[in-house]
Design a protein around this motif. Structure first.
Motif: not given
Length: 791
Positions: A499-500, A537-540, A543-544
């Protein structure tokens, strides 16, 4: 690597009068021994030195002249190596056992004397050397004799002390597992040992054929004894017939007027013993199978053989059940879910003439049916008939060519014929037969399109199911009737995103997003099978805030469980079905009313006759319409029409509810109206304007390489060759494929349209020669003639 050429071998005196074209021969090929098919026998002196063939595998040809000619046609038409074509035509891999035989090199013999003096007797290296000094031994024997042989062999091979010869030998049929054999008394007599005597006594006391595995419970050592007695001819051992599941077998009934008229035309062609092609266009539930059965009965009454092709493994058991009820043990089954041994057994039954009626999937078109008189291709429009790897043949088109060469009749049946087949009927190449109504005057199901945009405006909820569909399912549950719910997409969610930052989790091997499978708690690539855990969490951006988008059949099942906790719900897709038995079990349980609702992908959409299904719900009729493929609309129309046809096949009329966000799209709208004629005319006009099949011959030329630069270089070099295009050709490309990277390979493609097949084939042969001259990898160029998808 496939080699597209024939090789010449000398025949020893012992074989010269025994070999025939179409038989298999074991020959030396470099350091290996391989099995090949004899294409030609001649006395012409070759220009190169020849090696001597080793052994004949078949006393009688496994491919007759007709099948050899068919193989050559496939190789030429689909631009495929002849060797690969012939290998695909023969399901006899189980009869040839491949392996390695190890022997000492000269250096190994010299080193062995010293090593044996210096090493411990228990040293695995010394033990292997000691055994190989006496004679060469197979890798399998060494592995059985010495637990640590594999490591010792690798060490000796690295040092150059031993060398492997790859060999191929015929597998002993008596080595088949006991549970796959039936034993019966032959000449009888007195056995040597206790087990042999007890087995003969058992068979004398219980005449007939028995499963050898079951006898072992009564007679200790029965398996070994039976094989010894079979070699003496005292008992006979035969393969256990392949068990076939199936649905409820319908009783025979008189053909209605439309069925009778269609059958009479087909019977006239069968009686004439000349090639003729029919397109049997019958609405869902119109009784096409009854026409097939009567036509096959007329064929075998003349002493000829018949072949029925069905598009998927899934359809075979249900269809086979009907055929066994009509034709008994004259039926053989051929499909890829069988083991190699099972396929070989069925193939041998067909070739010997013991089975004159064959039911099979795509590769069944090569069945060695004796005196072939009829080929039926059921659901002829189905994409499963097109093979997705070399040779990329279409089983339907090969069936027509085979029937023409054999002077046989071919019947192509479908409720939604492909545009090419219907166009051939309009041009007079095929004879059109129509079944316009359902059997026993049953009504077609009532179809309603539900606009999910309007549903959202009224409910202000982004729901999977409309209110009307939920209400209709509840009514069917209360009435004791059954429901089918279709969503042609696997998994729980289509993809996972952040989402981030918006990052989507992609496959490491392919340029596609991974699909979330909740039951397995993993993300899966549906192209290459790569899987990974769901990230926390986002691998990039770390962000959770990870969320799941889109829906698949697994989520549909879960939401139905939530909406109807007491309902018995089953799911049928590639994730729940990993073998032929599971498919049959789920479908049979649904047929026997052990489930109230069946959720699934396109596997549930065609061929199934379940009278208690009165409601079909389509979660999203738009799935597939957005694909970058000129056949997207046709596939959508066919799928929706086929799944709608599952409703109302019993005494209670059926209802179909199709949810869509685009109710005015012509494929969806006309599928709802069940108006094939209107769809055919509109789609045909589009194809005519865009010069797509059936108004052109087409091929997709795909270039692929592990490095992007190599794939781009190949496409650039080929582009220079093809530009400007010769007269009668249109060439689009090079361009990135819709899926630019697949299974660790970068992909570029050319789309070629030609005014005639001759012009197209000449260009494709030029491309093959160009690739060979440039020494491109054999798998670097993929030529797909008459492609069904451009993905």
């Amino acid at each position: 690597m496939p080699l597209d050429q024939a090789f010449t071998y000398a025949l020893p005196e012992t074989l010269r009068h025994r070999v025939r074209e179409g038989s298999r021969l074991i020959v030396p090929f470099g350091p290996r021994k391989l099995t090949g098919v004899i294409l030609r026998c001649h006395d012409e002196r070759p220009a190169v030195a020849t090696r001597e063939a080793l052994r004949l595998v078949d006393s009688e040809p496994v491919l007759d002249a007709g099948l050899l000619a068919l193989g050559r046609w496939i190789a030429a038409y689909y631009c495929a190596p002849l060797g690969e074509v012939l290998r695909g035509m023969l399901p006899l891999a189980a009869e040839i056992r491949a392996g390695k035989v190890w022997s000492l090199t000269d250096a190994g013999r010299d080193a062995a004397r010293q090593l044996l003096l210096d090493s411990s007797p228990d040293d695995p290296v010394a033990q292997v050397l000691r055994m190989l000094e006496k004679r060469p031994l197979s890798a399998a024997y060494l592995g059985r004799a010495l637990p640590l042989a594999a490591k010792a062999v690798r060490s000796l091979e690295r040092k150059g002390f031993i060398v492997a010869e790859e060999v191929q030998t015929s597998r002993d049929p008596l080595r088949t597992p006991a549970e796959r054999l039936r034993v019966e008394l032959a000449t009888g007599g007195t056995g040597k040992g206790k087990a042999e005597r007890e087995l003969i006594a058992f068979l004398e006391l219980h005449p007939g054929s028995h499963n050898l595995g079951e006898i072992e419970g009564c007679v200790k050592g029965a398996s070994v004894a039976a094989r010894a007695l079979a070699r003496k001819g005292m008992v006979s051992l035969k393969p256990e017939p392949v068990g076939i599941g199936g649905g409820t077998v319908r009783a025979r009934h008189a053909l209605n007027a439309a069925q009778g008229a269609a059958f009479e035309q087909i019977r006239g062609a069968i009686d004439a013993r000349a090639f003729r092609a029919f397109l049997l266009h019958g609405v869902t539930g119109s009784g096409k199978t009854e026409v097939y059965l009567n036509a096959i009965e007329a064929t075998i009454a003349q002493g000829r053989g018949a072949l029925l092709l069905v598009p998927e493994i899934a359809l075979t058991p249900a269809m086979a059940g009907q055929f066994f009820s009509w034709f008994g043990d004259r039926v053989a089954i051929l499909h890829s879910a069988f083991t190699d041994v099972e396929r070989s057994e069925q193939w041998r039954r067909i070739r010997s003439g013991a089975a004159s009626v064959v039911v099979g999937t795509r590769s069944g078109v090569f069945a060695p049916v004796r005196n072939l008189g009829l080929i039926v291709v059921d659901e002829e429009h189905d994409g499963s008939y097109k093979q997705e790897e070399t040779p990329r043949y279409n089983g339907r088109d090969v069936a027509v060519v085979r029937a023409q060469a054999a002077g046989a009749c071919v019947v192509l049946g479908s409720a939604t014929p492909s545009l090419e087949s219907r166009h051939n009927a309009e041009r007079g190449k095929y004879t059109l037969l129509e079944l316009p109504g359902r059997i026993e005057a049953r009504p077609m199901p009532a179809v309603e399109l539900i606009d999910m945009r309007q549903e959202f405006l009224e409910t202000r909820k982004q729901a999977t199911f409309s209110r009307k569909l939920i209400e209709a399912i509840g009514q069917r549950l209360s009435a004791g009737e059954q429901t089918i719910v279709l969503l042609n997409r696997r998994g729980f969610s289509s993809f996972v995103a952040c989402r981030a930052c918006g990052e989507r989790v992609q496959c490491i091997n392919c340029s596609v997003t991974l699909t979330y499978h909740k039951r397995d708690r993993r993300l899966l690539c549906h192209y290459c099978g790569y899987a990974e855990k769901v990230p926390h969490a986002c691998p990039k951006c770390a962000s959770e805030h990870i969320y799941f988008l889109g829906l698949g059949s697994e989520r549909v099942e879960e939401e139905l469980h939530q909406a109807f906790p007491a309902a018995r719900i089953a799911r049928l897709d590639r994730d729940t079905v990993t073998g032929k038995r599971q498919y049959e079990t789920i479908l049979q349980d649904f047929r026997e009313r052990n489930y109230d609702v069946l959720v699934g992908t396109q596997m549930i959409a065609k061929g199934h006759d379940i009278p208690n299904v009165t409601l079909v719900g389509v979660v999203s009729a738009d799935v597939g319409l957005g694909m970058p493929d000129f056949r997207a609309a046709e596939r959508t129309f066919q799928l929706l029409t086929q799944v709608a046809g599952r409703a109302g096949r019993g005494s209670v009329p059926g209802m179909v509810l199709m949810q869509t966000i685009n109710p005015d799209q012509y494929a969806v709208r006309l599928a709802g109206a069940q108006d094939y004629r209107a769809f055919y005319e509109k789609e045909l006009n589009f194809r005519r304007l865009m010069h797509y099949p059936p108004f052109s011959a087409m091929a997709n030329v795909l270039l692929r390489a592990e490095k992007k630069e190599a794939a781009m270089r190949m496409s650039s070099e080929l582009g220079v060759l093809l530009m400007p295009p010769p007269d009668g050709l249109r060439i689009m490309g090079p361009a990135e494929a819709p899926v630019p990277r697949l299974k660790n390979e970068y992909r570029y493609q050319f789309l070629v349209k030609a005014v005639s097949r001759k012009v197209l084939n000449e260009l494709l042969q030029r491309i093959r020669c160009f690739a060979q001259e440039r020494k491109w990898a054999a798998t670097g160029v993929v030529i797909d003639v008459d492609p069904l998808t451009l993905m």
